[in-house]
Each structure stands twice: as C-alpha cells, then as structure tokens.
Scaffold this motif. Structure first.
Motif, PDB file in Angstrom:
ATOM      1  N   ARG A  27       0.875  -1.171   0.000  1.00  0.00           N
ATOM      2  CA  ARG A  27       0.000   0.000   0.000  1.00  0.00           C
ATOM      3  C   ARG A  27       0.912   1.221   0.000  1.00  0.00           C
ATOM      4  O   ARG A  27       2.129   1.083   0.050  1.00  0.00           O
ATOM      5  CB  ARG A  27      -0.865   0.002   1.256  1.00  0.00           C
ATOM      6  N   SER A  28       0.337   2.434   0.009  1.00  0.00           N
ATOM      7  CA  SER A  28       1.188   3.633  -0.002  1.00  0.00           C
ATOM      8  C   SER A  28       2.012   3.747   1.283  1.00  0.00           C
ATOM      9  O   SER A  28       3.127   4.240   1.273  1.00  0.00           O
ATOM     10  CB  SER A  28       0.369   4.909  -0.113  1.00  0.00           C
ATOM     11  N   SER A  29       1.423   3.279   2.410  1.00  0.00           N
ATOM     12  CA  SER A  29       2.092   3.504   3.684  1.00  0.00           C
ATOM     13  C   SER A  29       2.818   2.279   4.221  1.00  0.00           C
ATOM     14  O   SER A  29       3.772   2.400   4.993  1.00  0.00           O
ATOM     15  CB  SER A  29       1.063   3.958   4.723  1.00  0.00           C
TER      16      SER A  29
ATOM     17  N   SER B 148     -17.680   5.148 -19.787  1.00  0.00           N
ATOM     18  CA  SER B 148     -17.629   5.442 -18.362  1.00  0.00           C
ATOM     19  C   SER B 148     -18.856   4.867 -17.675  1.00  0.00           C
ATOM     20  O   SER B 148     -19.993   5.188 -18.049  1.00  0.00           O
ATOM     21  CB  SER B 148     -17.587   6.960 -18.160  1.00  0.00           C
ATOM     22  N   GLY B 149     -18.629   3.996 -16.685  1.00  0.00           N
ATOM     23  CA  GLY B 149     -19.737   3.430 -15.925  1.00  0.00           C
ATOM     24  C   GLY B 149     -20.514   4.532 -15.224  1.00  0.00           C
ATOM     25  O   GLY B 149     -21.739   4.501 -15.160  1.00  0.00           O
ATOM     26  N   THR B 150     -19.780   5.524 -14.720  1.00  0.00           N
ATOM     27  CA  THR B 150     -20.420   6.622 -14.016  1.00  0.00           C
ATOM     28  C   THR B 150     -21.326   7.416 -14.953  1.00  0.00           C
ATOM     29  O   THR B 150     -22.493   7.681 -14.643  1.00  0.00           O
ATOM     30  CB  THR B 150     -19.343   7.575 -13.448  1.00  0.00           C
ATOM     31  N   MET B 151     -20.789   7.809 -16.104  1.00  0.00           N
ATOM     32  CA  MET B 151     -21.573   8.604 -17.062  1.00  0.00           C
ATOM     33  C   MET B 151     -22.752   7.786 -17.587  1.00  0.00           C
ATOM     34  O   MET B 151     -23.829   8.316 -17.846  1.00  0.00           O
ATOM     35  CB  MET B 151     -20.700   9.047 -18.234  1.00  0.00           C
TER      36      MET B 151
ATOM     37  N   ARG C  35      -8.962   9.598 -21.490  1.00  0.00           N
ATOM     38  CA  ARG C  35      -7.817   8.689 -21.341  1.00  0.00           C
ATOM     39  C   ARG C  35      -8.095   7.357 -22.061  1.00  0.00           C
ATOM     40  O   ARG C  35      -7.238   6.796 -22.737  1.00  0.00           O
ATOM     41  CB  ARG C  35      -7.526   8.433 -19.856  1.00  0.00           C
ATOM     42  N   LYS C  36      -9.335   6.863 -21.924  1.00  0.00           N
ATOM     43  CA  LYS C  36      -9.682   5.587 -22.577  1.00  0.00           C
ATOM     44  C   LYS C  36      -9.638   5.729 -24.103  1.00  0.00           C
ATOM     45  O   LYS C  36      -9.142   4.855 -24.812  1.00  0.00           O
ATOM     46  CB  LYS C  36     -11.056   5.117 -22.093  1.00  0.00           C
ATOM     47  N   LEU C  37     -10.153   6.865 -24.597  1.00  0.00           N
ATOM     48  CA  LEU C  37     -10.123   7.116 -26.051  1.00  0.00           C
ATOM     49  C   LEU C  37      -8.677   7.222 -26.561  1.00  0.00           C
ATOM     50  O   LEU C  37      -8.360   6.771 -27.661  1.00  0.00           O
ATOM     51  CB  LEU C  37     -10.867   8.419 -26.364  1.00  0.00           C
TER      52      LEU C  37
END
Ligand code: NHO
Length: 369
Positions: free
Chosen positions: A41-43, A181-184, A231-233
C-alpha cells in the motif's frame, strides 16, 4: 513452468478483489506455481525477502501487523528486489500512481512483466507510451517483459484484446464509438431514461444519487470533467494507429459548469450544481423532441484522425440509447464488419470486473513463459 513471482502494488478496491481472485486461481491451478512476494500500500508493505509465498488469505491482517514494513522505494529499491527473484516476476500495478507508471520502461527492460488497470502509463504523453512498448517483449524488445493493460478500458470487457485482434488479423479500423464510463452511463440512464420519465429529478440530484451509490469517484468532478473517458479514447486511438499526443490534445466536453470550476470541495461543487439544472434539462428536452436521448460518448475516426468526447443525441432504437445501469458499450466499425459494427457490451466499472481484467492479463503472461 518455473516458479512465477507476483508483486502487487496497490491494495485498494481493485487490489483487494485482485488478491482474492488470484488466491482462487492459484488454488485451482497449483501447477502454475505462483508465489506472491510483495503486497504494497502507499504507507505499508509486506515484502517476502526470501521470496517464499506470502499468505493470500491473511494478507490484510498481516499488513496491519508487525510483519509489515515501509513500502520499497520506487523504482530503484523495488527493481533490485524484483530482479533478484529466483524466477520470472509479474508486477501488478493496482494504483493510479503516475510516477510508478513512468517506471514501467525500466521494469520492462529488466525483464519484469507488467499487468495493470492504471491508465496513466498508456494515456499520458505519447513519449511514455512509446518508451513502454519499446521496452516490452510484445513491443519489439526480445529481452523485455510483457505488458498488458486490458482493464484500462471497459474494466474486464474484452475491448483492447478485441481491437488488437482486429488489427493483427488485417482488418481496418474505421471508427470506434461508445460509452466508456460506468459513471456517465449510470448518470444519463437515470437522468434521461428511454421513456423520458425520471420522476422529475434534475441533473444535480442524479449526480448526488450516483455518488451515494458509489458509482462516481469520491469527487464527482473527476468523472464529470470527461478526462477519464478521454484517457480511454487515447488508449484506443493509439492501438488503432493514431498518434494522439495526450488525452487533452482533442476536444473534451466537460460537464462542470464554468462558474463551479473553482469550487473548493466536492460538497461545495454539488451544492452549486443544482443552479445549472436548467441547462441540462434543456439539452435533454431538445433530444426528446426529436425522439432521441442524450448520452455522454467518446468516438474516434481513424480516417479523419478525429477524436472527441462529449454529449451526443441517439435515436431511441439505437444500442447506445438502450444501455442499462452502469454498463459500457463499445462499437467497432471496421472494413470487415461494414456498417454493422462488432459490439462489446457489459459492466465497465467496479472492483470485481476490473480485477478480472487484470487477472486475465496475468494469465496471458503465464501462457507466454
Ligand atoms: P483505490 O481504491 O483508490 O486504490 C488504489 C490504492 O493504491 C490505494 O489503496 C492507494 O493507497 C494505493 N497506492 C497509490 N499509490 C501507491 C504506491 N505508489 N504504492 C503503493 N500503493 C499505492 O482505486 P481502485 O478503484 O482500486 O483503482 C485502482 C486502479 O484501477 C486505478 O488506476 C483505477 O483508475 C483503475 N481502474 C479502476 C476501475 C474501477 O472500476 N474501479 C476501472 C478501470 C481502471 O473500468 C473501471 C473504470 O474505468 C471506472 C470509471 N470510474 C468509470 O467508468 O466510471
């Protein structure tokens, strides 16, 4: 097959699901002889200094215990550790860390394989894309590691593998378009449903609902600014042969109203968004008056070299208009398929389906060792 070492960096939503799926795969396929030697992880990190396998069933507790150490410094310390492993190493980057992505060429040129859902390496500056593939075995360096990143577009859906196969078998890509986009997808399916009746909800209420259901990024502006789709495009365009310089080198329609661009927090942004509901309602009603619905799509045209991301209207009978929930749909228009595109459709967001794409890539590497 030799003992294969797996190093996992990033154990958030996708990382956790990946570790659980990897444990299942290793149990079902003992002959694959997999040893996970790093979970970071980051930490904190679990580092198997003697390269014996970490326990994939207790990793979460172990990471919280005294067995955990500070993460290895990237790239040098991590590279030295991985290079000294007594067999092939697959690095699984489940972070969205751009600096780690910038180290891919170094890892690959040292024979370390990479599988990742992290879009940064493949959708940032074109120079990084070229360096990654120049260092990789599947980009022309026989001494390099393999790199696969299926889950960077459409999560576990076979989008990039389909595109690569179309290109490698000699088909000509003409156009790719879809909802990436799942969100869109969720937002517009609830704001502008096919029957036109969303119970009177404004756009801001739909965004809040999507956030409460966990579809959006913690800060919904990261979805609404269109950069994730761009980014995906960018990745699809590059695999189709278009040298897109960066994800901001083509038009992206942001859904963040200008006056809210400087909002100091996600909450402040959401509070202010309702004041702009009228703009989105107008767009929705104009589409409805034409028997259409509005959707947030990305498209690329290889012939005209045009890439764009934004709102478009679609006839209610079209496959894009008929999408459900948070699904993605990607249509490949090619010479071979003519005007009747090859379509890939299904869940395009979420930890389990994204982790599936990453594990599928790891299996592709195993098949090549
Ligand atoms: P999290 O939950 O934030 O986890 C990332 C973890 O990495 C964190 O625990 C962080 O502490 C750790 N980390 C960061 N830098 C680190 C470092 N240097 N060393 C060690 N650890 C580090 O994020 P997720 O959701 O697990 O995502 C992981 C990666 O998968 C990201 O690159 C993300 O973009 C990518 N991804 C996720 C999804 C998804 O559904 N969650 C998708 C694709 C790729 O298809 C999906 C998608 O596009 C979703 C999109 N929002 C949509 O369509 O609506």
């Amino acid at each position: 097959m030799p003992n294969v070492h797996v190093a996992i960096i990033g154990a958030g939503g996708v990382g956790k699901a990946f570790i659980s799926q990897l444990a299942g795969y290793a149990t079902r396929n003992p002959s694959a002889s997999l040893a996970t030697i790093l979970i970071s992880r980051s930490s904190k990190a679990l580092v198997s200094r003697d390269y014996s396998p970490l326990n994939l069933n207790s990793w979460s507790q172990d990471l919280a215990s005294a067995a955990a150490t500070a993460p290895l410094a990237y790239p040098t310390e991590a590279l030295e550790f991985l290079k000294a492993a007594p067999g092939p190493v697959i690095l699984v980057d489940n972070t969205s860390d751009e600096s780690l992505a910038k180290s891919y060429p170094l890892f690959l040129s040292n024979g370390i394989h990479i599988v990742t859902p992290n879009k940064k390496g493949f959708s940032s500056d074109i120079g990084l894309w070229k360096d990654i593939y120049a260092a990789a075995a599947n980009g022309g360096n026989p001494k390099g590691g393999y790199v696969f990143h299926e889950a960077t577009v459409g999560a576990g859906l076979p989008v990039l593998s389909t595109l690569k196969e179309l290109v490698e078998t000699g088909d000509k890509i003409e156009k790719i378009e879809g909802i990436f986009s799942g969100t869109m997808s969720f937002l517009f399916n609830s704001f502008a449903p096919l029957d036109g009746n969303n119970g009177g909800k404004g756009f801001a209420a739909c965004v809040k609902e999507a956030q409460q259901l966990g579809y959006t990024e913690p800060d919904p502006r990261d979805d609404l600014n269109g950069l994730d789709v761009a980014r995906k495009l960018t990745i699809l365009a590059r695999l189709s042969g278009l040298e897109v310089a960066s994800p901001t080198s083509f038009p992206i329609q942001s859904l963040i109203p200008g006056p809210l661009e400087s909002a100091k927090s996600a909450d402040e942004f959401l509070e202010g968004l309702g004041a702009f509901d009228g703009d989105m309602t107008k767009i929705k009603e104009e589409a409805e008056a034409k028997g259409a619905v509005v959707r947030y799509v990305g498209s690329l045209n290889v012939e005209t070299k045009e890439v764009k991301v934004g709102l478009q209207t679609f006839d209610k009978g079209s496959s894009i208009a008929g999408l459900k929930g948070s699904d993605n749909i990607i249509s490949f228009y090619t010479e071979r398929y003519g005007g009747n595109p090859l379509i890939v459709q299904g869940a395009g967001a979420g930890a389990d389906v994204t982790a599936m794409g990453v594990l599928g890539d790891l299996i592709k590497v195993l098949q090549r060792l």
